[in-house]
Design a protein around this motif. Structure first.
Motif, PDB file in Angstrom:
ATOM      1  N   ILE A 164       7.089  54.934  12.209  1.00  0.00           N
ATOM      2  CA  ILE A 164       7.422  53.935  13.326  1.00  0.00           C
ATOM      3  C   ILE A 164       9.021  55.197  13.467  1.00  0.00           C
ATOM      4  O   ILE A 164       9.157  55.361  14.709  1.00  0.00           O
ATOM      5  N   LYS A 165       9.900  55.207  12.269  1.00  0.00           N
ATOM      6  CA  LYS A 165      11.002  55.795  12.344  1.00  0.00           C
ATOM      7  C   LYS A 165      10.607  56.896  11.093  1.00  0.00           C
ATOM      8  O   LYS A 165      10.516  56.051   9.805  1.00  0.00           O
ATOM      9  N   THR A 166      11.148  57.902  10.685  1.00  0.00           N
ATOM     10  CA  THR A 166      11.518  58.533   9.873  1.00  0.00           C
ATOM     11  C   THR A 166      13.066  58.032   9.105  1.00  0.00           C
ATOM     12  O   THR A 166      13.344  58.058   9.505  1.00  0.00           O
ATOM     13  N   HIS A 167      12.281  57.694   7.642  1.00  0.00           N
ATOM     14  CA  HIS A 167      13.708  56.481   6.818  1.00  0.00           C
ATOM     15  C   HIS A 167      14.298  57.673   6.106  1.00  0.00           C
ATOM     16  O   HIS A 167      13.678  58.714   5.278  1.00  0.00           O
ATOM     17  N   HIS A 168      15.142  57.418   6.056  1.00  0.00           N
ATOM     18  CA  HIS A 168      16.138  58.696   4.194  1.00  0.00           C
ATOM     19  C   HIS A 168      17.297  58.145   3.651  1.00  0.00           C
ATOM     20  O   HIS A 168      17.923  57.067   4.205  1.00  0.00           O
ATOM     21  N   ASN A 169      17.201  57.745   2.965  1.00  0.00           N
ATOM     22  CA  ASN A 169      17.802  57.509   1.855  1.00  0.00           C
ATOM     23  C   ASN A 169      17.944  58.243   0.927  1.00  0.00           C
ATOM     24  O   ASN A 169      17.526  58.806   0.628  1.00  0.00           O
ATOM     25  N   VAL A 170      19.402  57.468   0.450  1.00  0.00           N
ATOM     26  CA  VAL A 170      20.442  58.518  -0.555  1.00  0.00           C
ATOM     27  C   VAL A 170      18.975  59.258  -1.655  1.00  0.00           C
ATOM     28  O   VAL A 170      18.977  59.613  -2.650  1.00  0.00           O
ATOM     29  N   PRO A 184      21.356  51.185   7.929  1.00  0.00           N
ATOM     30  CA  PRO A 184      20.548  52.229   7.688  1.00  0.00           C
ATOM     31  C   PRO A 184      21.639  53.501   7.253  1.00  0.00           C
ATOM     32  O   PRO A 184      22.036  54.074   7.724  1.00  0.00           O
ATOM     33  N   GLY A 185      20.402  54.371   6.001  1.00  0.00           N
ATOM     34  CA  GLY A 185      21.215  55.614   6.285  1.00  0.00           C
ATOM     35  C   GLY A 185      21.693  56.790   6.884  1.00  0.00           C
ATOM     36  O   GLY A 185      22.487  57.095   6.971  1.00  0.00           O
ATOM     37  N   PRO A 186      20.592  56.738   8.497  1.00  0.00           N
ATOM     38  CA  PRO A 186      21.416  57.715   9.446  1.00  0.00           C
ATOM     39  C   PRO A 186      22.598  57.213   9.828  1.00  0.00           C
ATOM     40  O   PRO A 186      23.183  57.208  11.105  1.00  0.00           O
ATOM     41  N   GLY A 187      23.197  55.657   9.399  1.00  0.00           N
ATOM     42  CA  GLY A 187      24.560  55.184  10.208  1.00  0.00           C
ATOM     43  C   GLY A 187      24.513  54.862  11.238  1.00  0.00           C
ATOM     44  O   GLY A 187      23.680  54.714  12.471  1.00  0.00           O
ATOM     45  N   ILE A 224      22.350  35.811   8.820  1.00  0.00           N
ATOM     46  CA  ILE A 224      22.081  36.497   9.843  1.00  0.00           C
ATOM     47  C   ILE A 224      21.732  37.888   9.309  1.00  0.00           C
ATOM     48  O   ILE A 224      22.332  38.122   8.078  1.00  0.00           O
ATOM     49  N   TRP A 225      20.342  38.427   9.731  1.00  0.00           N
ATOM     50  CA  TRP A 225      19.859  39.725   8.421  1.00  0.00           C
ATOM     51  C   TRP A 225      20.897  40.563   8.586  1.00  0.00           C
ATOM     52  O   TRP A 225      21.270  41.199   7.790  1.00  0.00           O
ATOM     53  N   GLN A 226      20.733  40.670  10.055  1.00  0.00           N
ATOM     54  CA  GLN A 226      21.437  41.885  10.326  1.00  0.00           C
ATOM     55  C   GLN A 226      22.574  42.114  11.632  1.00  0.00           C
ATOM     56  O   GLN A 226      21.844  40.919  12.502  1.00  0.00           O
ATOM     57  N   VAL A 227      23.731  42.226  11.957  1.00  0.00           N
ATOM     58  CA  VAL A 227      24.209  42.106  13.080  1.00  0.00           C
ATOM     59  C   VAL A 227      25.041  43.822  13.651  1.00  0.00           C
ATOM     60  O   VAL A 227      25.830  43.601  12.338  1.00  0.00           O
ATOM     61  N   SER A 287      12.193  40.414  19.515  1.00  0.00           N
ATOM     62  CA  SER A 287      11.813  40.441  18.713  1.00  0.00           C
ATOM     63  C   SER A 287      11.425  41.084  17.705  1.00  0.00           C
ATOM     64  O   SER A 287      10.804  42.258  18.567  1.00  0.00           O
ATOM     65  N   LYS A 288      10.935  41.506  16.671  1.00  0.00           N
ATOM     66  CA  LYS A 288      10.013  42.441  16.105  1.00  0.00           C
ATOM     67  C   LYS A 288       9.019  41.876  15.291  1.00  0.00           C
ATOM     68  O   LYS A 288       8.867  40.804  14.419  1.00  0.00           O
ATOM     69  N   PRO A 289       8.345  42.815  15.746  1.00  0.00           N
ATOM     70  CA  PRO A 289       7.657  43.290  16.724  1.00  0.00           C
ATOM     71  C   PRO A 289       7.690  42.556  17.670  1.00  0.00           C
ATOM     72  O   PRO A 289       7.675  41.519  18.035  1.00  0.00           O
ATOM     73  N   SER A 311       9.916  45.196  19.173  1.00  0.00           N
ATOM     74  CA  SER A 311      10.953  45.805  19.042  1.00  0.00           C
ATOM     75  C   SER A 311      10.824  45.972  17.499  1.00  0.00           C
ATOM     76  O   SER A 311      10.696  45.860  17.077  1.00  0.00           O
ATOM     77  N   THR A 312      11.938  47.077  17.285  1.00  0.00           N
ATOM     78  CA  THR A 312      12.314  47.808  15.868  1.00  0.00           C
ATOM     79  C   THR A 312      13.901  46.784  15.638  1.00  0.00           C
ATOM     80  O   THR A 312      14.533  46.651  17.284  1.00  0.00           O
ATOM     81  N   ILE A 313      13.873  46.260  14.513  1.00  0.00           N
ATOM     82  CA  ILE A 313      15.797  46.090  14.783  1.00  0.00           C
ATOM     83  C   ILE A 313      16.715  47.099  14.735  1.00  0.00           C
ATOM     84  O   ILE A 313      17.251  46.410  15.822  1.00  0.00           O
ATOM     85  N   GLU A 314      16.910  47.999  14.556  1.00  0.00           N
ATOM     86  CA  GLU A 314      18.182  49.489  15.129  1.00  0.00           C
ATOM     87  C   GLU A 314      17.187  49.165  16.825  1.00  0.00           C
ATOM     88  O   GLU A 314      16.133  49.967  17.381  1.00  0.00           O
ATOM     89  N   TRP A 315      18.117  50.316  16.930  1.00  0.00           N
ATOM     90  CA  TRP A 315      17.251  51.198  18.223  1.00  0.00           C
ATOM     91  C   TRP A 315      16.794  52.244  18.517  1.00  0.00           C
ATOM     92  O   TRP A 315      15.781  52.839  19.423  1.00  0.00           O
ATOM     93  N   LYS A 350      17.351  63.662  15.245  1.00  0.00           N
ATOM     94  CA  LYS A 350      19.017  62.650  14.601  1.00  0.00           C
ATOM     95  C   LYS A 350      18.651  62.607  12.687  1.00  0.00           C
ATOM     96  O   LYS A 350      19.271  63.086  12.183  1.00  0.00           O
ATOM     97  N   ARG A 351      17.028  61.728  13.127  1.00  0.00           N
ATOM     98  CA  ARG A 351      17.252  60.841  11.679  1.00  0.00           C
ATOM     99  C   ARG A 351      16.722  62.237  10.660  1.00  0.00           C
ATOM    100  O   ARG A 351      17.117  62.546   9.928  1.00  0.00           O
ATOM    101  N   LYS A 352      15.291  63.860  11.276  1.00  0.00           N
ATOM    102  CA  LYS A 352      15.257  64.530  10.559  1.00  0.00           C
ATOM    103  C   LYS A 352      16.956  65.527   9.725  1.00  0.00           C
ATOM    104  O   LYS A 352      16.979  65.876   9.177  1.00  0.00           O
TER     105      LYS A 352
END
Ligand code: XMP
Length: 518
Positions: free
Chosen positions: A348-354, A397-400, A437-440, A509-511, A513-517, A301-303
């Motif tokens: 851990i995860k392929t990140h993509h940004n603008v 996250p970029g992949p929304g 809160i950092w993210q919800v 918590s992370k680690p 886990s990660t923040i995004e699932w 999905k990320r790619k």
């Protein structure tokens, strides 16, 4: 990276706290630059430092060869501060004795100051206060010309100095940069203001003026494109560039169909108040959803999303005509990461940004925020008049929403998640918890459970609510949201979002886990 500020150079020997040193110094309104310890003497000198800090690091000076520039630096009249490993390195080079501790020391220790001048001048009415230690080696004998400034019960030489013939060297065994060290900020302020004689002139308005000037010089009369994502970084980068060159900048917002509720409308509303703001919102939802159809694997999905973004942006850029520059919201931590003394970390995860656009687009990159940390970017955003709501919004996250829908992404699932997510966001804002809160956010799970609504059996989706506290997203803890707030949001979601009959709260918590699932 030439600069017209007064600079403090921080040489990074791989400490996990190096960025914090830079933060503290900037809080003292002095510009600081982190360089890897492998930098050449020329690179260090090019910054014309008014002081140099040697960071901590995981190595032992008894095993590692000192950098080649060290003798040359020691000959100059630039004030030096060695922290932990940096202290041991200086001690060894200057003829002191460094020993391996039988007992490593991590955590709190009580420091007693015996020399209240220079670094410790006016820092505390108490001579003894808590500091944070994290070391294996320690100094057994000070180098010739040095005197002891402080000790702890287990470390007789916790701080030392040598102030002779115009050369000032200070060393600390503890970490003044971490919050657990009482008076740490005052100690670092003494170093940069009094000892290095730096003026506290690094402010956001001075940065703004200088950067606007630089952008104008670089761009001239040419055209610039910026991919706006709605996040803090790209919004501030766009506002800053617009401030500098007005309608020579065109911002493009690619709607990938994976955004939160009202995202593009809010962005449009903010930027419509800027005179001459060239803004193109382009809906590419169909392309993204088509490419994502039946894809459940998170990395795939990320790619796909990364690839589709590049295609869409490329198309929109071509439609603008001749553009020579691309504005990116790269921040200082990203810059440091790419030059860091540390090795590459596992994906851990392929990140993509603008930002990640292909070289074939042949755009020259402008990164007006590359010297700033996140909270400095927020201050700059305020200076540029961006609304508080935008400046303090949670990362997205970029992949929304695609990485918050477990399993394949469909328009129906997107609609469900978007609705639930908006309720979560609203409840947290109303409860006054948003800023702490950092993210919800909400996550739609690929399972269904049995429920009962109005005497009828239901068999519907489960939605997880994720809320974390964090400083930088690298580590995180699940947020201890009051039960009544959780109850309200669960109730609202189940009543308002058709297709959801159960809400669960993520307590990992992370680690690990990660923040995004995904
Ligand atoms: P994880 O899930 O790795 O997330 O613990 C850490 C932080 O990064 C955000 N995140 C992303 N940000 N592009 C981004 O710009 C991405 O592809 C991406 N993936 C995760 C995440 O929301 C959290 O703040």
């Amino acid at each position: 990276m030439p600069s017209c500020h007064e600079n403090i150079v921080i040489l990074d020997f791989g400490s996990q706290y190096t960025q914090l040193i830079a933060r503290r110094i900037r809080e003292a309104q002095v510009h600081s630059v982190i360089l890897p310890s492998s930098s050449s003497l020329e690179t260090i000198q090019a910054l014309n430092p008014k002081g140099i800090i040697f960071s901590g690091g995981p190595a032992s000076v008894t095993e590692v060869v000192a950098p080649s520039w060290i003798s040359a630096i020691l000959e100059k009249d630039i004030p030096l501060l060695g922290i932990c490993y940096g202290m041991q390195l200086l001690a060894q080079k200057l003829g002191g004795a460094v020993g391996c501790a039988e007992r490593r020391e991590f955590g709190r220790a009580d420091l007693t100051v015996t020399d209240e001048h220079d670094l410790f001048k006016g820092v505390s009415p108490q001579r003894t206060f808590p500091v944070w230690m994290s070391h294996g080696d320690h100094i057994e004998a000070v180098p010739p010309g040095f005197s002891i400034m402080a000790h702890t019960p287990s470390v007789p030489i916790a701080a030392m100095k040598s102030v002779t013939n115009g050369k000032k060297i200070f060393c600390l065994q503890f970490h003044p940069e971490v919050v657990h060290t009482t008076n740490g900020t005052a100690i670092l302020r003494n170093f940069v203001h009094d000892i290095c004689q730096c003026q506290p002139s690094w402010t956001m308005s001075s940065f703004l003026q200088k950067t606007v000037h630089d952008i104008r010089e670089t761009v001239g009369t040419r055209r610039v494109i910026c991919g706006l994502s709605g996040g803090v970084d790209s919004s501030v980068a766009a506002a800053l560039t617009h401030h500098a060159i007005g309608k020579q900048l065109t911002c493009v917002f690619i709607d990938n169909g994976l955004l939160r509720k009202h995202e593009s409308a809010q962005l449009e509303q903010v930027f419509s108040s800027y005179a001459d703001f060239q803004f193109r919102i382009r809906d590419h939802t169909d392309d993204f959803l088509r490419a994502l159809a039946h894809v459940a694997n998170p990395e795939q999905k990320r790619k796909i999303i990364g690839r589709e973004f590049i295609k869409a942006f490329d198309k929109e850029a071509k439609a603008i005509g001749r553009v020579e520059f691309l504005v990116q919201g790269t921040l200082y931590p990203d810059v440091i990461e790419s030059i860091s003394a540390k090795g590459p970390s596992a994906t851990i995860k392929t990140h993509h940004n603008v930002g990640g656009l292909p070289a074939r687009m042949k755009l020259k990159v402008i990164e007006p925020l590359r010297e700033l940390f996140k909270d400095e970017v927020r201050k700059l955003g305020e200076e540029l008049g961006l609304p508080e709501d935008m400046i303090h919004r949670h990362p997205f996250p970029g992949p929304g929403l695609a990485v918050r829908i477990l399993g394949s992404v469909t328009p129906e699932r997107l609609a469900m998640l978007r609705e639930a997510d908006a309720i979560v966001d609203d409840e947290i804002r109303q409860s006054g918890l948003y800023r702490e809160i950092w993210q919800v956010f909400a996550v739609l799970l690929p399972i269904r459970t049995v429920g009962v609504m109005g005497d009828r059996r239901t068999y519907e989706h489960v939605l997880a609510v994720r809320a974390v506290t964090s400083v930088d997203g690298m580590t995180a803890d699940w947020a201890k949201i009051p039960h009544d707030v959780l109850a309200r949001l669960s109730n609202r979601i189940i009543n308002a979002v058709s297709g959801v009959n159960r809400v669960v709260y993520d307590i990992s918590s992370k680690p690990p886990s990660t923040i995004e699932w995904e």
